[in-house]
Design a protein around this motif. Structure first.
Motif, PDB file in Angstrom:
ATOM      1  N   LYS A 390      42.667  29.156  53.063  1.00 36.51           N
ATOM      2  CA  LYS A 390      42.283  29.346  51.663  1.00 36.51           C
ATOM      3  C   LYS A 390      40.980  30.125  51.553  1.00 36.51           C
ATOM      4  N   ILE A 391      40.009  29.756  52.364  1.00 34.40           N
ATOM      5  CA  ILE A 391      38.711  30.436  52.316  1.00 34.40           C
ATOM      6  C   ILE A 391      38.867  31.918  52.629  1.00 34.40           C
ATOM      7  N   GLU A 392      39.634  32.228  53.681  1.00 32.27           N
ATOM      8  CA  GLU A 392      39.847  33.626  54.041  1.00 32.27           C
ATOM      9  C   GLU A 392      40.599  34.366  52.936  1.00 32.27           C
ATOM     10  N   THR A 393      41.564  33.685  52.328  1.00 36.69           N
ATOM     11  CA  THR A 393      42.319  34.306  51.236  1.00 36.69           C
ATOM     12  C   THR A 393      41.418  34.629  50.052  1.00 36.69           C
ATOM     13  N   TYR A 394      40.587  33.653  49.666  1.00 33.48           N
ATOM     14  CA  TYR A 394      39.683  33.863  48.532  1.00 33.48           C
ATOM     15  C   TYR A 394      38.652  34.947  48.838  1.00 33.48           C
ATOM     16  N   LYS A 395      38.162  34.980  50.074  1.00 32.98           N
ATOM     17  CA  LYS A 395      37.198  36.013  50.468  1.00 32.98           C
ATOM     18  C   LYS A 395      37.829  37.401  50.381  1.00 32.98           C
ATOM     19  N   ASN A 396      39.053  37.525  50.892  1.00 31.24           N
ATOM     20  CA  ASN A 396      39.733  38.818  50.832  1.00 31.24           C
ATOM     21  C   ASN A 396      40.022  39.225  49.390  1.00 31.24           C
ATOM     22  N   GLU A 397      40.432  38.262  48.567  1.00 30.65           N
ATOM     23  CA  GLU A 397      40.662  38.549  47.147  1.00 30.65           C
ATOM     24  C   GLU A 397      39.380  39.057  46.493  1.00 30.65           C
ATOM     25  N   LEU A 398      38.286  38.359  46.758  1.00 27.83           N
ATOM     26  CA  LEU A 398      37.008  38.693  46.129  1.00 27.83           C
ATOM     27  C   LEU A 398      36.569  40.104  46.498  1.00 27.83           C
ATOM     28  N   LEU A 399      36.626  40.435  47.790  1.00 29.60           N
ATOM     29  CA  LEU A 399      36.214  41.756  48.250  1.00 29.60           C
ATOM     30  C   LEU A 399      37.149  42.840  47.719  1.00 29.60           C
ATOM     31  N   ASN A 400      38.449  42.524  47.708  1.00 38.69           N
ATOM     32  CA  ASN A 400      39.423  43.506  47.234  1.00 38.69           C
ATOM     33  C   ASN A 400      39.242  43.802  45.756  1.00 38.69           C
ATOM     34  N   TYR A 401      39.064  42.747  44.947  1.00 38.72           N
ATOM     35  CA  TYR A 401      38.883  42.955  43.514  1.00 38.72           C
ATOM     36  C   TYR A 401      37.565  43.651  43.211  1.00 38.72           C
ATOM     37  N   HIS A 402      36.551  43.391  44.031  1.00 36.62           N
ATOM     38  CA  HIS A 402      35.269  44.084  43.831  1.00 36.62           C
ATOM     39  C   HIS A 402      35.437  45.575  44.061  1.00 36.62           C
ATOM     40  N   THR A 403      36.219  45.945  45.070  1.00 38.01           N
ATOM     41  CA  THR A 403      36.510  47.361  45.313  1.00 38.01           C
ATOM     42  C   THR A 403      37.343  47.943  44.177  1.00 38.01           C
ATOM     43  N   GLN A 404      38.314  47.160  43.714  1.00 38.48           N
ATOM     44  CA  GLN A 404      39.162  47.635  42.617  1.00 38.48           C
ATOM     45  C   GLN A 404      38.368  47.867  41.341  1.00 38.48           C
ATOM     46  N   ILE A 405      37.332  47.050  41.110  1.00 36.30           N
ATOM     47  CA  ILE A 405      36.506  47.227  39.910  1.00 36.30           C
ATOM     48  C   ILE A 405      35.863  48.605  39.909  1.00 36.30           C
ATOM     49  N   ALA A 406      35.308  49.017  41.069  1.00 38.65           N
ATOM     50  CA  ALA A 406      34.669  50.333  41.156  1.00 38.65           C
ATOM     51  C   ALA A 406      35.688  51.451  40.947  1.00 38.65           C
ATOM     52  N   LEU A 407      36.866  51.301  41.586  1.00 44.61           N
ATOM     53  CA  LEU A 407      37.908  52.320  41.432  1.00 44.61           C
ATOM     54  C   LEU A 407      38.404  52.389  39.995  1.00 44.61           C
ATOM     55  N   SER A 408      38.612  51.200  39.395  1.00 44.13           N
ATOM     56  CA  SER A 408      39.106  51.149  38.022  1.00 44.13           C
ATOM     57  C   SER A 408      38.094  51.740  37.045  1.00 44.13           C
ATOM     58  N   GLN A 409      36.822  51.491  37.310  1.00 44.56           N
ATOM     59  CA  GLN A 409      35.781  52.025  36.424  1.00 44.56           C
ATOM     60  C   GLN A 409      35.745  53.555  36.495  1.00 44.56           C
ATOM     61  N   ILE A 453      41.082  43.341  35.923  1.00 45.00           N
ATOM     62  CA  ILE A 453      40.543  43.267  37.294  1.00 45.00           C
ATOM     63  C   ILE A 453      39.236  42.483  37.317  1.00 45.00           C
ATOM     64  N   LYS A 454      38.390  42.690  36.296  1.00 45.16           N
ATOM     65  CA  LYS A 454      37.135  41.925  36.239  1.00 45.16           C
ATOM     66  C   LYS A 454      37.423  40.430  36.111  1.00 45.16           C
ATOM     67  N   ALA A 455      38.420  40.073  35.304  1.00 41.98           N
ATOM     68  CA  ALA A 455      38.780  38.657  35.153  1.00 41.98           C
ATOM     69  C   ALA A 455      39.319  38.095  36.462  1.00 41.98           C
ATOM     70  N   LYS A 456      40.138  38.857  37.170  1.00 42.84           N
ATOM     71  CA  LYS A 456      40.667  38.406  38.467  1.00 42.84           C
ATOM     72  C   LYS A 456      39.534  38.229  39.486  1.00 42.84           C
ATOM     73  N   PHE A 457      38.567  39.141  39.435  1.00 41.00           N
ATOM     74  CA  PHE A 457      37.411  39.028  40.335  1.00 41.00           C
ATOM     75  C   PHE A 457      36.647  37.734  40.069  1.00 41.00           C
ATOM     76  N   LEU A 458      36.425  37.434  38.787  1.00 43.43           N
ATOM     77  CA  LEU A 458      35.678  36.218  38.442  1.00 43.43           C
ATOM     78  C   LEU A 458      36.451  34.963  38.841  1.00 43.43           C
ATOM     79  N   LYS A 459      37.762  34.972  38.666  1.00 41.78           N
ATOM     80  CA  LYS A 459      38.554  33.798  39.041  1.00 41.78           C
ATOM     81  C   LYS A 459      38.551  33.596  40.552  1.00 41.78           C
ATOM     82  N   SER A 460      38.595  34.674  41.323  1.00 44.13           N
ATOM     83  CA  SER A 460      38.498  34.557  42.785  1.00 44.13           C
ATOM     84  C   SER A 460      37.116  34.066  43.196  1.00 44.13           C
ATOM     85  N   PHE A 461      36.093  34.561  42.492  1.00 44.09           N
ATOM     86  CA  PHE A 461      34.728  34.082  42.748  1.00 44.09           C
ATOM     87  C   PHE A 461      34.629  32.581  42.492  1.00 44.09           C
TER      88      PHE A 461
END
Length: 473
Positions: A390-409, A453-461
């Motif tokens: 779970k921890i690894e999954t949440y970490k990967n989600e968090l990093l992935n969504y953070h990257t997606q935020i920059a791309l989406s912006q 994507i920002k909402a998904k990032f916050l939920k993963s956080f």
């Protein structure tokens, strides 16, 4: 007790402040609540949160109950037998029994006995006694009283671990529900803005048509775009209302009544204002240093192991013979005490021996106790593996969504530039309203995607944050 009263006063003060906060904004024709205020209400007034707190109190009461096995017992007896004018006996007894931690029982008492038909082994008059019973084999090192108290203590820690995890899961669900609500509100505001822009464009198009600068079909194109946005606006509003109702399930008052909202209320926080964007790297570093053994859900199985180990020790006692030694010292009233030597005068002793022949019950019980320990070890290892995953999954989600935020912006900025360029070309007569609408639709889709994507990032956080909260110190 003082601490409990203080906590209650703080809870009441907190509710009053939140209530006044709501009323203040109500005076401004809108109700608003922040994430921290919302979580404070959930933690202090939600029925499930209160239930988890009560469960911990039950566990503490179980410890008190187990300590009762070591309470001294005071007993008394008064009796007489009389037939045909013959007094067979008249007696008065009072006795105090004191169980001790090591299985040794101490007794002290006074007995008065008189009558004409007494047994030859009984002593007339008043007599004081002091006694001790010592288990020489079974129950010497461990017995049911000690096992019950040990298990109650472990069960209390086990319950604390379980209720901590359940409470944090409730708060995680509540916080993510809040940010889903914020997401739906920001999409609703986006659709409102799109409708307003589209209305102005339709008005402008109609005027330019009246002046003969635009074709009639352009007014149809603008009206069609407006109607499309109005449909999306209605859908966004419906989704916001639905999420508001979901959020309301977490709002309770002090008297355990659901907080009824007579009008829509709105979030005081925005997706872009969350501290997660700056704090997520610190959270990743912090959780990296944590051991899964210290997680409350693993501590639950650790305490369960202690309970099962206590049961195993108790079952082992069944293999030993029951061999008890009892000694009582007596002293009659008005006689001088003569304590030593112990086995010279005024005493009574006894030895009691019991040996199970086949030991079948003891073997089966002990074997089952060992099997339960092995089962718990397997559960513990599985839980550790589950937590790590779970921890690894949440970490990967968090990093992935953070990257997606920059791309989406960046993608959103490109669509905005394309729309601006298309509007410039249209003003110069080099484009069409159809192309502008197409560019605008793409930009709004990109804006919704950015919000999502920002909402998904916050939920993963939040998942990782509350996972971190579940680690004991």
């Amino acid at each position: 007790m003082i601490k409990l009263l203080s906590m209650r006063k703080q809870s009441k003060l907190l509710f009053i402040l939140i209530f006044l906060f709501f009323q203040y904004h109500k005076a401004q024709d809108s109700l608003m609540i922040s994430a921290n205020e919302f979580l404070a209400v959930v933690k202090n007034y939600h029925p499930m949160a209160l239930k988890y707190q009560l469960q911990n109190k039950i566990a503490q009461s179980e410890i008190t109950k187990a300590r009762g096995n070591f309470d001294p017992i005071l007993g008394g007896k008064l009796g007489e037998k009389n037939i045909d004018g013959v007094q067979y006996y008249r007696q008065k007894n009072i006795e105090l029994g004191i169980p001790t931690w090591y299985g040794i029982d101490l007794t002290a008492g006074y007995q008065y006995l008189d009558g004409e038909k007494l047994n030859s082994s009984e002593t007339k008059g008043g007599i004081y006694s002091m006694g001790i019973t010592v288990p020489l084999a079974k129950n010497l090192l461990y017995d049911k009283r000690r096992a019950a108290l040990d298990q109650a203590k472990f069960a209390s820690k086990m319950t604390e671990a379980e209720q901590t995890v359940l409470t944090n899961e409730l708060l995680l669900e509540a916080e993510n529900t809040y940010w889903e609500w914020v997401q739906s509100f920001e999409i609703y505001k986006l659709q409102n803005k799109a409708v307003e822009v589209s209305k102005k464009r339709l008005q402008l198009t109609r005027k330019t048509f009246e002046y003969g600068e635009r074709a009639a079909i352009d007014t149809v194109e603008a009206a069609s775009q407006l109607q499309s946005f109005e449909l999306q606006q209605k859908e966004a509003y419906l989704n916001f209302v639905k999420n508001t109702q979901q959020l309301q399930l977490f709002l309770w008052k002090e008297n355990r009544e659901i907080y009824e909202i007579s009008q829509l209320f709105y979030p005081a926080d925005h997706l872009s204002d969350h501290t997660a964007y700056s704090d997520f790297e610190f959270l990743l570093q912090e959780i990296k240093t944590k051991e899964t053994t210290n997680h409350w859900s693993v501590q639950y199985y650790t305490q369960k192991h202690h309970i099962l180990e206590s049961e195993r020790k108790l079952k082992w006692q069944s293999f030993l013979p029951k061999f008890d030694f009892t000694y009582n010292f007596f002293n009659k009233e008005n006689y001088q005490s003569d304590y030593l030597p112990l086995f010279d005068n005024n005493f009574q002793y006894g030895l009691k021996l019991e040996i199970p022949v086949f030991q079948r019950e003891a073997k089966a019980s002990y074997q089952m106790a060992k099997i339960k320990i092995e089962q718990n070890k397997l559960d513990t290892e599985f839980k550790k593996r589950e937590l790590t995953t779970k921890i690894e999954t949440y970490k990967n989600e968090l990093l992935n969504y953070h990257t997606q935020i920059a791309l989406s912006q960046n993608n959103l900025m490109n669509y905005q530039q394309l729309l601006t360029a298309e509007e410039t070309k249209y003003a110069n007569g080099e484009s069409s309203l159809f192309l502008i609408n197409s560019r605008e639709n793409k930009m709004i889709e990109a804006q919704e995607k950015f919000i999502s994507i920002k909402a998904k990032f916050l939920k993963s956080f939040n998942k990782l944050k509350w996972m971190n909260e579940n680690f004991s110190l």
